[in-house]
Scaffold this motif. Structure first.
Motif, PDB file in Angstrom:
ATOM      1  N   LEU A   1       0.870  -1.166   0.000  1.00  0.00           N
ATOM      2  CA  LEU A   1       0.000   0.000   0.000  1.00  0.00           C
ATOM      3  C   LEU A   1       0.909   1.218   0.000  1.00  0.00           C
ATOM      4  O   LEU A   1       1.741   1.384   0.902  1.00  0.00           O
ATOM      5  CB  LEU A   1      -0.921   0.004   1.217  1.00  0.00           C
ATOM      6  CG  LEU A   1      -1.952  -1.127   1.286  1.00  0.00           C
ATOM      7  CD1 LEU A   1      -2.752  -1.055   2.584  1.00  0.00           C
ATOM      8  CD2 LEU A   1      -2.896  -1.071   0.088  1.00  0.00           C
TER       9      LEU A   1
ATOM     10  N   GLN B   1      -2.962   3.668  -1.453  1.00  0.00           N
ATOM     11  CA  GLN B   1      -3.544   3.462  -0.137  1.00  0.00           C
ATOM     12  C   GLN B   1      -4.841   4.250   0.060  1.00  0.00           C
ATOM     13  O   GLN B   1      -5.810   3.735   0.622  1.00  0.00           O
ATOM     14  CB  GLN B   1      -2.533   3.835   0.949  1.00  0.00           C
ATOM     15  CG  GLN B   1      -3.008   3.530   2.360  1.00  0.00           C
ATOM     16  CD  GLN B   1      -1.885   3.642   3.377  1.00  0.00           C
ATOM     17  OE1 GLN B   1      -0.840   4.232   3.092  1.00  0.00           O
ATOM     18  NE2 GLN B   1      -2.075   3.092   4.559  1.00  0.00           N
TER      19      GLN B   1
ATOM     20  N   TRP C   1      -7.527   2.550  -1.880  1.00  0.00           N
ATOM     21  CA  TRP C   1      -7.849   1.264  -1.241  1.00  0.00           C
ATOM     22  C   TRP C   1      -8.858   1.464  -0.112  1.00  0.00           C
ATOM     23  O   TRP C   1      -9.792   0.667   0.049  1.00  0.00           O
ATOM     24  CB  TRP C   1      -6.556   0.638  -0.719  1.00  0.00           C
ATOM     25  CG  TRP C   1      -6.704  -0.646   0.042  1.00  0.00           C
ATOM     26  CD1 TRP C   1      -6.649  -0.814   1.392  1.00  0.00           C
ATOM     27  CD2 TRP C   1      -6.899  -1.957  -0.514  1.00  0.00           C
ATOM     28  NE1 TRP C   1      -6.799  -2.131   1.720  1.00  0.00           N
ATOM     29  CE2 TRP C   1      -6.948  -2.860   0.568  1.00  0.00           C
ATOM     30  CE3 TRP C   1      -7.024  -2.443  -1.821  1.00  0.00           C
ATOM     31  CZ2 TRP C   1      -7.136  -4.237   0.377  1.00  0.00           C
ATOM     32  CZ3 TRP C   1      -7.199  -3.806  -2.005  1.00  0.00           C
ATOM     33  CH2 TRP C   1      -7.255  -4.684  -0.920  1.00  0.00           C
ATOM     34  N   GLN C   2      -8.694   2.535   0.650  1.00  0.00           N
ATOM     35  CA  GLN C   2      -9.621   2.799   1.743  1.00  0.00           C
ATOM     36  C   GLN C   2     -11.019   3.170   1.243  1.00  0.00           C
ATOM     37  O   GLN C   2     -12.000   3.025   1.977  1.00  0.00           O
ATOM     38  CB  GLN C   2      -9.069   3.927   2.627  1.00  0.00           C
ATOM     39  CG  GLN C   2      -7.733   3.609   3.282  1.00  0.00           C
ATOM     40  CD  GLN C   2      -7.776   2.356   4.135  1.00  0.00           C
ATOM     41  OE1 GLN C   2      -8.772   2.049   4.787  1.00  0.00           O
ATOM     42  NE2 GLN C   2      -6.670   1.607   4.131  1.00  0.00           N
TER      43      GLN C   2
END
Length: 221
Positions: free
Chosen positions: A110, A148, A151-152
């Motif tokens: 990430l 990252q 991704w969240q």
């Protein structure tokens, strides 16, 4: 059925025209941002949006959960990735094992984004024109780098689908050629679709995907 046949013919033609081998950044799943949510393009190719994760846990000999878990970071939805691999085994044990073995040689990171858009596929279906196109992940040799922040923004369905996308692309195109990502997106969108996944159990469909993953054809009754 005609759509599947035409698509397969087109994909074999694209594979035949693949360019010379080179080591490039590629493989990355793309997505769009809607509000505070991000979505993998693969899943948006189906109407209505019917992507799902399996709830059952069929037994697959030789595929232990703890071994699969070791292939992914603890922050990943590893249980759901494991269940998806088990479900893919029902479609083709050979394809599932190719994906599992591919996943074992990948590393996942990430990273701080944004990631630059790769050139392998920038197509957006007309329904999603106007939304922000983002690079969710990219591959550098055997390292999968995931934005990252993006991704969240993904829900678990999209996270698992992105992971499967990266594994599938790495299995189809391990040396990072000019192979386009159409096959990967088509496969992922199909295996996550409640409507289309059952249709993949036709013998000729299994034979096609076995050939795409460089497997010897396995014919079953």
């Amino acid at each position: 059925m005609k759509t599947f046949v035409l698509f397969f013919i087109m994909m074999f033609s694209l594979a035949a025209m693949a360019g010379p081998l080179e080591n490039r950044e590629s493989n990355g799943g793309k997505g769009i941002v809607i509000g505070n949510k991000a979505y993998l393009l693969d899943l948006l190719e189906r109407t209505p949006y019917d992507a799902y994760l399996p709830a059952k846990k069929p037994f697959v000999f030789g595929l232990k959960k703890e071994v699969v878990f070791r292939a992914f970071p603890a922050s990943f939805p590893r249980e759901k990735i494991y269940l998806k691999l088990l479900e893919l085994n029902q479609f083709s044990p050979e394809v599932m094992m190719r994906l599992y073995n591919t996943a074992r040689r990948l590393q996942w990171q990430l990273v701080e984004g944004p990631l630059a858009l790769t050139a392998d596929d920038t197509f957006l279906d007309g329904r999603w024109q106007g939304y922000q196109l983002v690079q969710l992940a990219e591959r550098r040799v055997n390292v999968i780098r995931i934005d990252q922040a993006m991704w969240q923004r993904l829900d678990d369905v999209n996270k698992v689908a992105l992971v499967i996308h990266e594994i599938v692309y790495s299995a189809i195109d391990p040396l990072s050629t000019e192979f386009r990502s159409d096959l990967t997106r088509f496969f992922v969108s199909s295996v996550f679709s409640k409507e289309d996944f059952p249709a993949m159990n036709y013998a000729h469909t299994r034979l096609f995907w076995q050939s795409v993953f460089f497997l010897n054809p396995v014919i079953r009754d």
